[in-house]
Design an enzyme around this catalytic site. Structure first.
Site, mmCIF file in Angstrom:
data_model
loop_
_atom_site.group_PDB
_atom_site.id
_atom_site.type_symbol
_atom_site.label_atom_id
_atom_site.label_comp_id
_atom_site.label_asym_id
_atom_site.label_seq_id
_atom_site.Cartn_x
_atom_site.Cartn_y
_atom_site.Cartn_z
ATOM 1 N N GLU A 132 23.075 -60.169 56.538
ATOM 2 C CA GLU A 132 22.605 -60.529 57.881
ATOM 3 C C GLU A 132 23.695 -61.358 58.558
ATOM 4 O O GLU A 132 24.636 -61.809 57.895
ATOM 5 C CB GLU A 132 21.296 -61.322 57.776
ATOM 6 C CG GLU A 132 20.194 -60.497 57.145
ATOM 7 C CD GLU A 132 18.841 -61.206 57.096
ATOM 8 O OE1 GLU A 132 18.758 -62.401 57.495
ATOM 9 O OE2 GLU A 132 17.878 -60.572 56.656
ATOM 10 N N PRO A 133 23.556 -61.610 59.869
ATOM 11 C CA PRO A 133 24.621 -62.369 60.543
ATOM 12 C C PRO A 133 24.909 -63.719 59.878
ATOM 13 O O PRO A 133 26.053 -64.149 59.815
ATOM 14 C CB PRO A 133 24.067 -62.560 61.953
ATOM 15 C CG PRO A 133 23.155 -61.390 62.150
ATOM 16 C CD PRO A 133 22.548 -61.114 60.801
ATOM 17 N N GLY A 136 25.472 -63.513 53.586
ATOM 18 C CA GLY A 136 26.128 -62.435 52.858
ATOM 19 C C GLY A 136 26.014 -62.685 51.369
ATOM 20 O O GLY A 136 25.219 -62.063 50.671
ATOM 21 N N ARG A 289 65.106 -44.697 48.891
ATOM 22 C CA ARG A 289 65.793 -45.722 49.683
ATOM 23 C C ARG A 289 66.956 -46.327 48.898
ATOM 24 O O ARG A 289 66.783 -46.720 47.745
ATOM 25 C CB ARG A 289 64.784 -46.825 50.058
ATOM 26 C CG ARG A 289 65.353 -47.950 50.867
ATOM 27 C CD ARG A 289 65.613 -47.534 52.285
ATOM 28 N NE ARG A 289 66.040 -48.642 53.121
ATOM 29 C CZ ARG A 289 66.416 -48.481 54.376
ATOM 30 N NH1 ARG A 289 66.405 -47.278 54.953
ATOM 31 N NH2 ARG A 289 66.793 -49.516 55.098
ATOM 32 N N GLU A 384 30.269 -55.838 48.258
ATOM 33 C CA GLU A 384 29.542 -55.894 46.977
ATOM 34 C C GLU A 384 29.778 -57.215 46.238
ATOM 35 O O GLU A 384 29.718 -57.278 45.025
ATOM 36 C CB GLU A 384 29.938 -54.703 46.068
ATOM 37 C CG GLU A 384 28.832 -53.691 45.905
ATOM 38 C CD GLU A 384 28.918 -52.593 46.956
ATOM 39 O OE1 GLU A 384 29.579 -52.813 47.998
ATOM 40 O OE2 GLU A 384 28.312 -51.534 46.764
HETATM 41 C C1 LIG Z 1 33.510 -53.569 56.172
HETATM 42 C C2 LIG Z 1 32.334 -54.184 55.495
HETATM 43 C C3 LIG Z 1 31.290 -53.357 55.060
HETATM 44 C C4 LIG Z 1 30.137 -53.933 54.506
HETATM 45 N N1 LIG Z 1 29.086 -53.117 54.152
HETATM 46 C C5 LIG Z 1 27.913 -53.679 53.776
HETATM 47 C C6 LIG Z 1 26.752 -52.861 53.564
HETATM 48 O O1 LIG Z 1 26.800 -51.626 53.648
HETATM 49 N N2 LIG Z 1 25.576 -53.491 53.273
HETATM 50 C C7 LIG Z 1 25.474 -54.836 53.164
HETATM 51 O O2 LIG Z 1 24.385 -55.333 52.897
HETATM 52 N N3 LIG Z 1 26.565 -55.642 53.346
HETATM 53 C C8 LIG Z 1 27.764 -55.088 53.643
HETATM 54 N N4 LIG Z 1 28.877 -55.889 53.852
HETATM 55 C C9 LIG Z 1 28.728 -57.341 53.781
HETATM 56 C C10 LIG Z 1 29.379 -57.941 52.548
HETATM 57 O O3 LIG Z 1 28.623 -57.629 51.413
HETATM 58 C C11 LIG Z 1 29.489 -59.448 52.786
HETATM 59 O O4 LIG Z 1 30.454 -59.639 53.814
HETATM 60 C C12 LIG Z 1 29.899 -60.196 51.539
HETATM 61 O O5 LIG Z 1 28.851 -60.198 50.611
HETATM 62 C C13 LIG Z 1 30.294 -61.653 51.845
HETATM 63 O O6 LIG Z 1 29.328 -62.263 52.633
HETATM 64 P P1 LIG Z 1 29.747 -63.077 53.956
HETATM 65 O O7 LIG Z 1 30.661 -62.202 54.729
HETATM 66 O O8 LIG Z 1 28.499 -63.518 54.635
HETATM 67 O O9 LIG Z 1 30.551 -64.309 53.457
HETATM 68 P P2 LIG Z 1 29.942 -65.719 53.010
HETATM 69 O O10 LIG Z 1 28.821 -65.508 52.054
HETATM 70 O O11 LIG Z 1 29.668 -66.505 54.220
HETATM 71 O O12 LIG Z 1 31.168 -66.341 52.247
HETATM 72 C C14 LIG Z 1 32.299 -66.893 52.910
HETATM 73 C C15 LIG Z 1 33.296 -67.377 51.886
HETATM 74 O O13 LIG Z 1 32.700 -68.382 51.056
HETATM 75 C C16 LIG Z 1 32.780 -67.977 49.696
HETATM 76 N N5 LIG Z 1 31.590 -68.452 48.996
HETATM 77 C C17 LIG Z 1 30.289 -68.199 49.338
HETATM 78 N N6 LIG Z 1 29.464 -68.818 48.484
HETATM 79 C C18 LIG Z 1 30.249 -69.455 47.574
HETATM 80 C C19 LIG Z 1 29.987 -70.246 46.415
HETATM 81 N N7 LIG Z 1 28.743 -70.504 46.003
HETATM 82 N N8 LIG Z 1 31.045 -70.749 45.722
HETATM 83 C C20 LIG Z 1 32.314 -70.466 46.110
HETATM 84 N N9 LIG Z 1 32.618 -69.730 47.199
HETATM 85 C C21 LIG Z 1 31.602 -69.210 47.894
HETATM 86 C C22 LIG Z 1 32.903 -66.473 49.710
HETATM 87 O O14 LIG Z 1 33.479 -65.975 48.522
HETATM 88 C C23 LIG Z 1 33.778 -66.280 50.934
HETATM 89 O O15 LIG Z 1 35.103 -66.511 50.576
HETATM 90 C C24 LIG Z 1 30.060 -55.333 54.334
HETATM 91 C C25 LIG Z 1 31.136 -56.146 54.737
HETATM 92 C C26 LIG Z 1 32.264 -55.594 55.306
HETATM 93 C C27 LIG Z 1 33.392 -56.481 55.742
#
Ligand SMILES: Cc1cc2nc3c(=O)[nH]c(=O)nc-3n(C[C@H](O)[C@H](O)[C@H](O)COP(=O)(O)OP(=O)(O)OC[C@H]3O[C@@H](n4cnc5c(N)ncnc54)[C@H](O)[C@@H]3O)c2cc1C
Length: 404
Positions: A132-133, A136, A289, A384
């Site tokens: 969700e927004p 993740g 190259r 994932e």
């Molecule tokens: C192109 C693309 C396709 C995608 N497709 C799908 C899809 O089909 N379905 C779906 O459901 N999702 C999908 N996603 C979402 C993806 O699974 C999430 O972006 C991912 O799980 C990370 O979540 P977030 O972006 O909210 O990051 P956040 O959870 O906000 O994390 C931000 C940072 O903090 C770190 N972090 C978070 N918690 C901790 C912790 N406890 N300890 C240490 N570090 C931490 C993370 O590793 C990351 O570096 C997709 C994303 C992208 C970019």
């Protein structure tokens, strides 16, 4: 042309035949066309149509439903080959594969009969939606809800984010909160099988209340769309709770986490595939190259890069196949799937960056394939579950297994 890094092969005859067939398809249809679709950021429809004909949407779906009935190990080999061509192509089948896994493992007979035959042919494609927004990594923090109405249907409300195949899919496996007071929260979550009209931004009739905003603009991973999904009073019949209401309510988190385990093997295979392609490009370019009077491949510093790429790639491939084989054997493989995802996605990124460096200035030019790989590879560090999340899974499992 594919470059073999290891002569020893652990593949069965079927696995060898199918991966050779896919490799030829990749060399002839995907690699020559990827740049055009990447540049336009357009859906590679003709390639996807050919994949349907090859049966690639039903690789793991049982034969009784029209699929090939192959195991996760073979699927991972296919994904590696597809990703060698372009990871967006494997993105088209990835969430579809996870959806079919959910149905095969948890679906009712009616749900399997209804969806699997159409999914095996690729007539409908599946998406998988947790994020969700505002959420993740911390899946238990989702906010979207489903509430049972007086008519027996579930009303779904909330916004989902980053849905791969969000527009083109005909069915979305979506995680919703059904008991917001549940403690711990994961016990109050349910997976719904939500149908929609493929390629329609605003759905009507039976699917009213499920809308798809314009696709998200991305640095790479073009061609396959990533979208938000807005559930606004969408009515989901009770028979579309994954596994049925009795077995499925409150089970969504556990079901989705199970599916992520195979999803992680799948992403690991994508890391190996993109890394393999980066190595192939580096091997070719470094022999063409010349600097200081000889091909750059004759400089030891370049050979060391090639050696590190090939070595890490082989390790990543082996751990990926091990995790897949364990899952196929019915063993718990969360630790191994986490290791495979971590190692292979980081290796994919490493190989792409090393290959990029070997290409010198030309690596920065859109004339060269490595430029696309450089924009594509980072996705695998995130989807994932990020590398940090994989390390958390691995660390937790290690301590569970070795408790003193
Ligand atoms: C192109 C693309 C396709 C995608 N497709 C799908 C899809 O089909 N379905 C779906 O459901 N999702 C999908 N996603 C979402 C993806 O699974 C999430 O972006 C991912 O799980 C990370 O979540 P977030 O972006 O909210 O990051 P956040 O959870 O906000 O994390 C931000 C940072 O903090 C770190 N972090 C978070 N918690 C901790 C912790 N406890 N300890 C240490 N570090 C931490 C993370 O590793 C990351 O570096 C997709 C994303 C992208 C970019």
């Amino acid at each position: 042309m594919a470059v073999e890094t290891a002569t020893f092969s652990e593949q069965t005859d079927i696995q060898r035949d199918i991966t050779e067939m896919v490799r030829q398809f990749v060399d002839e249809q995907i690699i020559p066309n990827a740049e055009k679709y990447d540049h336009e950021d357009s859906f590679p429809e003709p390639i996807v149509e050919q994949m349907k004909e090859l049966g690639l949407f039903g690789v793991t779906i049982p034969e009784e439903y029209g699929g090939m009935g192959l195991d996760l190990t073979t699927y991972a080999m296919i994904v590696e080959e597809l990703s060698r061509g372009w990871i967006s192509i494997s993105g088209v089948v990835n969430t579809h594969f996870i959806g079919s896994y959910l149905l095969m493992k948890f679906g009712t007979d009616e749900q399997k009969d209804h969806f699997l035959p159409k999914m095996a042919t690729g007539e409908i494609r599946a998406a998988f939606s947790l994020s969700e927004p505002e959420v993740g990594s911390d899946v238990q923090g989702i906010k979207a809800t489903a509430k049972k109405g007086d008519d027996g249907a579930w009303e779904l409300n909330g916004q989902k984010m980053w849905v791969t195949n969000g527009l083109g899919s005909g069915v979305v496996f979506v995680l919703m909160k059904t008991d917001p007071k549940a403690d711990p929260p994961y016990k109050g979550m349910t997976c719904f099988i939500t149908e929609k009209e493929p390629w329609k931004e605003v759905n009507e009739g039976d699917f009213a209340g499920l809308n798809v905003p314009p696709k998200i603009k991305k640095m790479g991973y073009k061609g396959v769309e990533s979208t938000e999904l807005v559930y606004d009073g969408y009515k989901c019949p009770p028979e579309r709770v994954l596994g049925g209401e009795e077995a499925g309510i409150g089970q969504g988190f556990v079901q989705m986490m199970d599916a992520l385990e195979v999803g992680r093997v799948n992403v690991a295979a994508r890391g190996v595939g993109i890394g393999q392609r980066a190595l192939e490009l580096a091997l070719r370019y470094s022999q063409e190259r010349k600097t200081f009077g000889k091909p750059i491949a004759q400089h030891q510093a370049i050979q060391f890069k090639l050696a590190d790429m090939a070595t890490q790639l082989e390790a990543a491939r082996l751990v990926t196949r091990k995790a897949a084989r364990m899952k196929d054997a019915g063993e718990r493989s969360d630790l191994e799937a986490g290791m495979a995802k971590l190692l292979a996605s980081e290796t994919g990124k490493f190989c792409v960056e090393e290959s990029f460096r070997i290409h010198g200035g030309y690596g920065y030019s859109k004339e060269y394939e490595i430029e696309r790989l450089y924009r594509d590879a980072p996705l695998l560090l995130i989807g994932e579950g990020t590398s940090e999340i994989q390390r958390m899974v691995i660390g937790k499992k290690l301590l569970q297994r070795h408790k003193i």
